[in-house]
Write an enzyme that holds these catalytic residues in place. Structure first.
Site, short mmCIF file in Angstrom:
data_model
loop_
_atom_site.label_atom_id
_atom_site.label_comp_id
_atom_site.label_asym_id
_atom_site.label_seq_id
_atom_site.Cartn_x
_atom_site.Cartn_y
_atom_site.Cartn_z
NE ARG A 1 11.39 88.72 35.10
CZ ARG A 1 12.37 89.62 35.06
NH1 ARG A 1 13.49 89.35 34.44
NH2 ARG A 1 12.23 90.79 35.63
CG ASP B 1 16.21 97.74 31.19
OD1 ASP B 1 17.17 97.18 31.77
OD2 ASP B 1 15.11 97.93 31.75
NE ARG C 1 19.12 92.78 38.72
CZ ARG C 1 18.73 93.79 37.95
NH1 ARG C 1 18.45 94.95 38.47
NH2 ARG C 1 18.62 93.63 36.66
CE LYS D 1 10.32 93.62 33.58
NZ LYS D 1 11.13 94.51 34.45
CG ASN D 2 11.36 98.92 33.62
OD1 ASN D 2 11.39 97.77 34.05
ND2 ASN D 2 12.24 99.37 32.74
CB CYS E 1 17.52 89.79 35.00
SG CYS E 1 16.24 89.57 33.75
#
Length: 430
Positions: free
Chosen positions: A399, A307, A122, A22-23, A117
């Site tokens: 997600r 994570d 952030r 994903k990242n 999220c």
């Protein structure tokens, strides 16, 4: 309302295939904006963040064609628009990568602030610091981040990041790929997905050196041309299933991984009495005995990933003795603790430190996923719990995890998706 219903207490046995990272995907898809021609991206995970980003590219004018379940062809050569639609971008944190990619391509970008999220602030101040150093003017007005290169094209320079930031490192790489001259990022992050983004860009004709070290050098080129690239396996998805086996017991072969990327997770599981056997592109995880306590501190790669912090917490709740987790990256990552307490966990939180007293078992409860990784941790807790666990707000989990219900069911978990009528709507009808 859609939720997961889990009947826990069953050990896991079998094999799980890991999807693309994903990242990496959420940066590589925006990177396609820099490519003049068709780029084929393989091993894409089927998750909502990927779908959203591909939809954003299409809204901007890209031609996106699905080749198969995990492969798309993206052609951004006809895009002339640098303004990202607000309703899509606000649903995803990684929308900020569109700023660097559009600045690199057009010398300007209009992108809504990132969603996704919420871990408290952030800030993207390090991203902006990099863009400004490369000659862009950046301001926020009308609900958009407006960035514009002073002379129409970004200019290479030397940038020292005040903190090790994955997002800023990748965003500056995107802005620098087509810039005039050399950009040097010092105190760069080293995560596997940073290396993957560099490899993607290099395969399209970029000149990036040092990805995976703390100094990355990007020599700007005139253009990037099309090509084919396959995304690396997902380190965090693999780690999530490793911790699931640790929590429930059993034996699972986790396939399509790069074991080196998992060493920081493997080390902690070994300390806790879990067996982890590395193979070429797989890890065999088994746990038959009791779990022992350990301490975990999250750090930038190659340290223990933030994570994976909620998932390892789920396991530590069941370990004998007192464990301490220190969160070294985000301010507000322990919001899931109240949900764990509903299941019988004993956790005390003070700022960025959680002290966990191991308990004999979790008991099933109704809980809510408050973010992506916390949601995955609640699935783990539910799998290990006695009784039935219902998890709401599962859109957070979807997600970042492809087919989590199917993959867990395939190794013996009793988990299913249940759709119930929305109580508010029922009340309105009544």
């Amino acid at each position: 309302m859609t939720k997961y219903v889990i009947h826990g207490g069953k050990p896991l046995f079998g094999e799980i295939d890991i999807s693309g990272a994903k990242n990496a995907a959420v940066a590589i898809i925006p990177a396609a904006l820099l490519v003049d021609g068709v780029c084929r991206i393989e091993n894409l995970p089927q998750i909502s963040d990927v779908t959203l980003l591909l939809n954003i590219l299409q809204e901007l004018g890209a031609d996106v064609r699905t080749v198969n379940r995990t492969t798309v062809d993206v052609d951004c050569s006809h895009i002339r628009n640098a303004r990202v639609p607000e309703e899509l971008a606000r649903k995803i944190r990684a929308s900020y990568y569109l700023i660097g990619a559009l600045l690199g391509r057009f010398g300007s970008a209009e992108v809504p602030p990132p969603g996704g999220c919420d871990f408290g602030g952030r800030p993207i101040d390090q991203h902006i610091k990099g863009f400004v150093a490369m000659g862009a003017n950046v301001d926020v007005r009308g609900g958009y981040i407006h960035a514009k290169a002073a002379n129409g094209r970004m200019t290479g320079t030397q940038i020292y990041l005040d903190i090790v930031s994955v997002g800023a490192t990748m965003n500056i790489m995107l802005a620098a790929a087509l810039a005039d001259g050399m950009t040097i990022i010092e105190n760069a992050a080293k995560e596997p997905h940073i290396v993957d983004l560099a490899n993607f860009l290099n395969s399209m004709g970029a000149k990036i050196m040092g990805a995976g070290t703390d100094v990355i050098k990007i020599r700007g080129v005139e253009r990037l041309s099309g090509g084919t690239y396959s995304i690396i396996p997902d380190q965090i998805e693999a780690g999530t299933y490793m911790t699931a086996v640790a929590a429930t017991g059993g034996e699972v072969l986790i396939k399509n991984v790069i074991p080196k990327h998992l060493e920081c997770i493997t080390a902690k599981l070994l300390e806790m009495g879990v067996d982890v056997e590395e193979r070429d592109d797989a890890v065999l995880v088994r746990r038959h005995g009791k779990l022992t306590r350990t301490n975990v501190k999250t750090l930038p790669y190659p340290g223990f990933p933030t994570d994976m912090q909620p998932q390892i917490a789920a396991v530590l709740c069941l370990a004998e003795g007192t464990s301490v987790i220190t969160e070294g990256v985000w301010d507000n990552r322990f919001r899931y603790v109240d949900e764990f307490r509903r299941m019988g966990a004993q956790i005390q939180v003070d700022g960025k430190i959680a002290v966990i007293e191991g308990v004999e078992k979790f008991t099933g409860a109704r809980i809510q996923a408050c973010d992506l990784r916390a949601g995955a941790a609640m699935v783990i807790a539910g799998l290990a719990a006695q009784g039935t666990t219902e998890i709401g707000c599962i859109h957070h989990i979807e997600r970042g995890y492809e087919d989590i219900v199917r993959k867990l069911s395939g190794v013996g978990a009793d988990i299913r998706v249940v759709v119930t009528p929305d109580e508010d709507k029922q009340a309105q009808v009544g």
